[in-house]
Design an enzyme around this catalytic site. Structure first.
Site, short mmCIF file in Angstrom:
data_model
loop_
_atom_site.label_atom_id
_atom_site.label_comp_id
_atom_site.label_asym_id
_atom_site.label_seq_id
_atom_site.Cartn_x
_atom_site.Cartn_y
_atom_site.Cartn_z
N ARG A 29 43.02 44.85 59.09
CA ARG A 29 43.73 43.56 59.84
C ARG A 29 44.28 43.21 60.85
O ARG A 29 43.36 44.72 61.54
CB ARG A 29 45.47 43.39 58.70
N ARG A 86 56.30 34.86 51.43
CA ARG A 86 56.00 35.16 52.85
C ARG A 86 54.35 35.02 52.29
O ARG A 86 54.19 36.13 51.59
CB ARG A 86 57.01 36.26 53.18
N HIS A 103 52.37 50.49 52.29
CA HIS A 103 51.87 49.06 53.05
C HIS A 103 51.63 48.07 51.74
O HIS A 103 50.92 49.16 51.34
CB HIS A 103 51.14 48.90 53.95
N ALA A 136 56.98 45.46 59.87
CA ALA A 136 56.65 45.48 61.20
C ALA A 136 56.89 47.00 62.28
O ALA A 136 55.40 47.20 63.01
CB ALA A 136 57.19 44.25 61.83
N PRO A 159 61.97 44.61 57.62
CA PRO A 159 62.03 43.54 58.14
C PRO A 159 60.92 42.44 57.38
O PRO A 159 59.59 43.08 57.53
CB PRO A 159 61.69 43.32 59.76
N ASN A 160 61.92 41.71 56.46
CA ASN A 160 60.43 40.23 56.55
C ASN A 160 59.98 40.76 54.54
O ASN A 160 59.91 39.62 53.89
CB ASN A 160 59.81 39.29 57.18
N GLU A 172 54.95 56.73 53.43
CA GLU A 172 54.35 55.44 54.66
C GLU A 172 53.61 54.33 53.69
O GLU A 172 52.86 55.18 52.86
CB GLU A 172 54.35 55.58 55.49
N ASN A 180 58.54 51.70 53.76
CA ASN A 180 57.62 50.16 53.58
C ASN A 180 58.26 49.93 55.15
O ASN A 180 59.10 48.76 55.17
CB ASN A 180 57.32 49.07 53.19
N TYR A 189 50.55 39.27 50.41
CA TYR A 189 51.63 40.61 50.25
C TYR A 189 51.86 39.82 48.86
O TYR A 189 52.15 40.93 47.91
CB TYR A 189 52.85 40.28 50.64
C1 DQA Z 1 53.82 45.73 56.02
C2 DQA Z 1 52.15 45.66 57.24
C3 DQA Z 1 52.85 45.07 57.99
O1 DQA Z 1 52.27 44.93 59.25
C4 DQA Z 1 53.94 43.80 58.03
O2 DQA Z 1 54.64 43.93 59.26
C5 DQA Z 1 54.68 43.69 57.19
C6 DQA Z 1 54.40 44.20 56.25
C7 DQA Z 1 52.94 45.87 54.56
O3 DQA Z 1 53.47 46.12 53.47
O4 DQA Z 1 51.72 45.15 53.88
O5 DQA Z 1 56.11 43.59 56.89
O6 DQA Z 1 54.26 46.90 55.92
#
Ligand code: DQA
Length: 288
Positions: A107, A18, A100, A77, A10-11, A98, A74, A23
């Site tokens: 963080r 964003r 990110h 959240a 998501p997002n 995994e 990825n 990011y």
């Molecule tokens: C993320 C890190 C997560 O904590 C966050 O909710 C994201 C992006 C990253 O790519 O750094 O949406 O996965």
């Protein structure tokens, strides 16, 4: 040809606008194109997806084993609380990495915990879009370790075992320009199987060069710029970076994997992790 599913949670569709200070300014399409440009080099077929919905991500994970060798995810959240995504990865038993963009370990406390991590074969964070490429590399590297693990018991002798490991490693990565194994002989290292140009350093005293240092210090050494490292014994003017991984039998170092790249800074911690897995298999099956 490896077929890999790259999944985004998501997002991540909002990347670019964003929180760019966290990011970056690349959009998800930019990341997709970045991987697309590398795919031929890695002999990779991949599918790139994003969803804001947990169920859609789970459906994609459940369908993956029929079409893909591995997943780079990825989970965004969902990383921090989706037991359902964790269970899907665990249930289908497909090698998953995994990834990110940001370094979640530095963080907010709630981001530092992943419920997904321990069902994944590797975790990569803090490298921005390169993290996705490193995720692909981790899948390829762990696949080599798995193949060597499967074939090692069937090898007729040590010679065949070292040849198998070197050839599988060399074939997997375009960034490996010289891939070889040195074995310990008294207080020297002696070159054994290798793929790449013949080396002038067929015997290296332990403690000399980066190869000798890894044995003396009993640890993997990554050198991002060999020309800035006074220990480097030059063999090719083209070599820019190097990784040396000790091979243990029980508690004793019996040899090492040595890889040179013509690219600067070619080796990162995920390279160390999958190469240490391969080194462990070689050490286990090498006969005294
Ligand atoms: C993320 C890190 C997560 O904590 C966050 O909710 C994201 C992006 C990253 O790519 O750094 O949406 O996965």
């Amino acid at each position: 040809m490896q077929k890999i599913l790259i999944l985004n949670g998501p997002n991540l569709n909002l990347l670019g606008k964003r929180e760019p200070e966290i990011y970056g300014y690349d959009t998800l399409d930019d990341i997709h194109s970045y991987i697309h440009d590398k795919a031929a080099e890695y002999r990779l077929e991949f599918s790139f997806k994003q969803s804001n919905h947990e169920g859609a991500l789970i459906d994609a994970i459940q369908a993956a084993p029929a079409k893909f060798h591995g997943i780079v995810i990825n989970p965004a959240a969902y990383t921090h609380y989706s037991i359902a995504i964790r269970d899907a990865i665990s249930a289908v038993q497909i090698p998953t990495v995994e990834v990110h963009l940001s370094d979640i370990t530095k963080r907010e406390p709630f981001r530092q915990h992943s419920v997904i991590g321990d069902v994944c074969i590797d975790r990569i964070f803090g490298y921005g879009k390169d993290g996705y490429v490193y995720g692909v590399e981790a899948l390829l590297g762990h696949a080599v370790a798995a193949e060597v693990t499967e074939l090692a018991p069937q090898q007729a002798d040590n010679d065949a075992l070292l040849k198998l490991a070197v050839e599988k490693m060399a074939a997997a990565f375009p960034k490996y320009d010289w891939t070889g194994i040195y074995m310990v002989d008294g207080d020297e290292l002696v070159v054994d199987h290798f793929v790449g140009a013949p080396t002038p350093h067929v015997r290296i005293p332990i403690g000399h060069g980066i190869c000798g240092a890894a044995v003396a210090e009993e640890q993997t050494i990554i050198v991002p710029d060999v020309h800035a490292d006074p220990r480097y014994l030059a063999c090719s003017i083209e070599t820019k970076s190097e990784i040396v991984v000790p091979i243990y039998r029980d508690e004793t170092i019996i040899g090492e994997i040595d890889i040179d790249s013509h690219r600067p800074d070619a080796f990162k911690p995920h390279d160390q992790r999958y190469l240490e897995k391969t080194a462990k298999v070689v050490g286990t099956y090498y006969k005294a």
